[in-house]
Write an enzyme that holds these catalytic residues in place. Structure first.
Site, mmCIF file in Angstrom:
data_model
loop_
_atom_site.group_PDB
_atom_site.id
_atom_site.type_symbol
_atom_site.label_atom_id
_atom_site.label_comp_id
_atom_site.label_asym_id
_atom_site.label_seq_id
_atom_site.Cartn_x
_atom_site.Cartn_y
_atom_site.Cartn_z
ATOM 1 N N LYS A 1 35.596 -33.611 11.268
ATOM 2 C CA LYS A 1 35.788 -32.156 11.180
ATOM 3 C C LYS A 1 37.274 -31.875 11.057
ATOM 4 O O LYS A 1 38.095 -32.676 11.522
ATOM 5 C CB LYS A 1 35.240 -31.452 12.428
ATOM 6 C CG LYS A 1 34.854 -30.018 12.185
ATOM 7 C CD LYS A 1 33.502 -29.919 11.472
ATOM 8 C CE LYS A 1 33.104 -28.499 11.179
ATOM 9 N NZ LYS A 1 31.704 -28.438 10.707
HETATM 10 P P1 NAD Z 1 31.397 -17.946 7.592
HETATM 11 O O1 NAD Z 1 32.840 -17.856 7.817
HETATM 12 O O2 NAD Z 1 30.877 -17.867 6.198
HETATM 13 O O3 NAD Z 1 30.634 -16.812 8.426
HETATM 14 C C1 NAD Z 1 30.755 -16.667 9.807
HETATM 15 C C2 NAD Z 1 30.153 -15.325 10.190
HETATM 16 O O4 NAD Z 1 30.077 -15.237 11.607
HETATM 17 C C3 NAD Z 1 30.959 -14.118 9.727
HETATM 18 O O5 NAD Z 1 30.065 -13.078 9.356
HETATM 19 C C4 NAD Z 1 31.738 -13.697 10.983
HETATM 20 O O6 NAD Z 1 32.032 -12.323 11.003
HETATM 21 C C5 NAD Z 1 30.726 -14.046 12.039
HETATM 22 N N1 NAD Z 1 31.265 -14.325 13.350
HETATM 23 C C6 NAD Z 1 32.269 -15.165 13.694
HETATM 24 N N2 NAD Z 1 32.424 -15.185 15.014
HETATM 25 C C7 NAD Z 1 31.487 -14.345 15.509
HETATM 26 C C8 NAD Z 1 31.109 -13.949 16.786
HETATM 27 N N3 NAD Z 1 31.742 -14.424 17.842
HETATM 28 N N4 NAD Z 1 30.092 -13.095 16.924
HETATM 29 C C9 NAD Z 1 29.436 -12.604 15.846
HETATM 30 N N5 NAD Z 1 29.737 -12.947 14.613
HETATM 31 C C10 NAD Z 1 30.747 -13.797 14.451
HETATM 32 O O7 NAD Z 1 30.922 -19.302 8.293
HETATM 33 P P2 NAD Z 1 29.607 -20.142 8.026
HETATM 34 O O8 NAD Z 1 29.921 -21.194 7.051
HETATM 35 O O9 NAD Z 1 28.463 -19.222 7.778
HETATM 36 O O10 NAD Z 1 29.440 -20.855 9.446
HETATM 37 C C11 NAD Z 1 28.776 -20.230 10.546
HETATM 38 C C12 NAD Z 1 28.293 -21.298 11.490
HETATM 39 O O11 NAD Z 1 27.405 -22.169 10.779
HETATM 40 C C13 NAD Z 1 29.391 -22.195 12.063
HETATM 41 O O12 NAD Z 1 29.042 -22.593 13.362
HETATM 42 C C14 NAD Z 1 29.353 -23.391 11.143
HETATM 43 O O13 NAD Z 1 29.897 -24.550 11.745
HETATM 44 C C15 NAD Z 1 27.867 -23.494 10.909
HETATM 45 N N6 NAD Z 1 27.508 -24.277 9.733
HETATM 46 C C16 NAD Z 1 27.878 -23.890 8.483
HETATM 47 C C17 NAD Z 1 27.523 -24.670 7.399
HETATM 48 C C18 NAD Z 1 27.862 -24.282 5.991
HETATM 49 O O14 NAD Z 1 27.406 -24.977 5.052
HETATM 50 N N7 NAD Z 1 28.602 -23.231 5.756
HETATM 51 C C19 NAD Z 1 26.801 -25.857 7.574
HETATM 52 C C20 NAD Z 1 26.412 -26.206 8.857
HETATM 53 C C21 NAD Z 1 26.779 -25.412 9.924
#
Ligand code: NAD
Length: 421
Positions: free
Chosen positions: A111
């Site tokens: 990461k």
């Molecule tokens: P992103 O930046 O696209 O979106 C994150 C969203 O969460 C945004 O809408 C933001 O406003 C919101 N957010 C952040 N902190 C917050 C909080 N404390 N309370 C409420 N909303 C909050 O990120 P993403 O890629 O969608 O990732 C989100 C989660 O999914 C993370 O934990 C990430 O590790 C996990 N994840 C993402 C992927 C991927 O392919 N993008 C894959 C596996 C896991």
């Protein structure tokens, strides 16, 4: 009703180690093996200067952590954010190792993160930050050693800059150094939707296990980014009713259901889901407690804790986010009979299609979206069945079962390769 954004007391790395110890105990892993697997193989901290648009120079701190590479090259996303910490990146790297093992793809875990506030930066500043950070970590990343991907606050454009920067140093294009790229430079069909698609596949399986129809099921989602907004669209298409969603500024609730496409348009125009017409305003954390059948935390770590787990009304919690549930909250939810599909299984669709992207880049031969979705479904369903079987066998929650499965696979690889020299 409360609006706190993130429980500051939760240290994700302590959480990850606690989860690891619980599984290691049941697996009866030796203390020597535990010591190898408990810690990351490599932690790189970089401090680097970036020229801002106003001519000033600001120094940023970034990390790249590789947890374990015994099953294959390290793989894991890069996140940008003001509250990124080394312990968070270490936890996420460890979870990536288990995630790749649980779905059986040949990668280890890594990461990366940079402490910055991307919302306060211009695109040009973000590009310079990305290119310099890539240069700093290029001593350990590469198509056969460590392959980054998008995570919170990074996207396919950031991946394109990483690919281009690495390729400039090599003197030729190296698309396989990073995944989640735009299609035009070696990205994969289906990667953008992959995480949410995987969440949908395993949630279908969990719903089937408890005899709950997906059609009409009420869904609440925390976070409206790549994982959350796309999950809203896919679950809506599946016939579910999206009753609540949120982002950092707050949440919205409508028991009759929200239109995910209209919410996304509102967020793109106004910068938040908040203020969406015909919905009640609720706090960031309230979406975790509203009446619903399926809860999808898709934002950040440590949001389901002892403070709110007993108020969760969903029958299924599908963890699109990494580390949303503390070990203490896990116990509360298990005792209540809530099925928690753990992060390392629920959101593994992202890394699985990243694996497909890497394979396609290495072969310079690209597959169609049908083939990708079919292969993804097969892998997710197979992993869900294996984890559910283990949970039944040990009468435990799915997180412990998934960790046991994953850790035993990584321990076996570590054992069979032997300790060098
Ligand atoms: P992103 O930046 O696209 O979106 C994150 C969203 O969460 C945004 O809408 C933001 O406003 C919101 N957010 C952040 N902190 C917050 C909080 N404390 N309370 C409420 N909303 C909050 O990120 P993403 O890629 O969608 O990732 C989100 C989660 O999914 C993370 O934990 C990430 O590790 C996990 N994840 C993402 C992927 C991927 O392919 N993008 C894959 C596996 C896991």
């Amino acid at each position: 009703m409360h609006d706190e954004v993130k429980s500051a007391v939760v240290n994700p790395y302590h959480m990850a180690v606690e989860q690891f110890e619980a599984a290691a105990e049941i697996l009866d892993l030796s203390e020597d093996m535990r010591e190898v697997l408990r810690q990351p193989k490599r932690e790189l901290t970089v401090n680097f200067p970036v020229r801002l648009d106003n001519g000033r120079i600001k120094t940023y701190t970034g990390y790249r952590v590789q947890h374990n590479v015994n099953r294959g090259p390290a793989k894991g996303g890069i996140r940008y954010g003001p509250d990124v910490t080394l312990d968070e990146v270490k936890a996420l790297a460890m979870w990536m190792t288990w995630k790749c093992a649980v779905v059986g793809i040949p990668f280890g875990g890594a990461k990366g993160g940079v402490i910055c506030d991307p919302k306060q930066m211009t695109p040009a500043e973000l590009e310079r930050l990305t290119r310099r950070y890539t240069t700093e970590i290029s001593i350990i990343i590469g198509p056969h050693s460590d392959i980054p991907a998008p995570d919170v606050n990074t996207n396919s454009q950031v991946m394109a800059w990483i690919m281009d920067t690495y390729s400039m140093h090599e003197g030729f294009s190296v698309p396989a150094v990073v995944t989640g790229k735009p299609l035009s430079i070696g990205g994969s069909e289906g990667r953008n939707d992959a995480t949410a698609t995987g969440v949908l596949f395993v949630t279908r399986q969990a719903a089937r296990r408890i005899g709950m129809p997906m059609r009409g099921a009420r869904v609440s989602i925390q976070g409206y980014g790549n994982a959350g907004a796309i999950a809203a669209r896919l679950f809506h298409h599946e016939g579910c009713k999206i009753v609540a969603v949120s982002d950092t500024r707050g949440g919205i609730y409508n028991e009759s259901g929200l239109d995910p496409a209209a919410v996304l348009r509102h967020k793109q125009e106004r910068g938040s889901v908040v203020g969406f017409p015909k919905a009640q305003h609720v706090g960031v954390q309230d979406v975790l407690e509203v009446p619903c059948d399926i809860l999808i935390p898709a934002a950040t770590e440590g949001v389901l804790t002892t403070a709110n787990a007993d108020r969760v009304q969903a029958r299924i919690v599908a963890e699109a986010a990494n580390g949303p549930t503390t070990p203490q909250a896990d116990k509360i939810l298990f005792d209540k009979g809530t099925i928690v599909i753990p992060d390392i299984l629920a959101n593994a669709g992202g890394v699985t299609v990243s694996y497909f992207e890497w394979v396609q880049d290495l072969q310079s031969f690209f597959w169609g979206v049908e083939e990708i979705t079919q292969k993804l479904e097969m892998i997710m369903n197979r992993a869900f069945a294996a984890v559910a079987e283990k949970a039944d066998e040990f009468h435990c929650d799915m997180r412990l079962a998934a960790n046991m499965l994953a850790i035993s696979r990584v321990a076996e690889a570590t054992q069979i390769r032997g300790i060098y020299p």
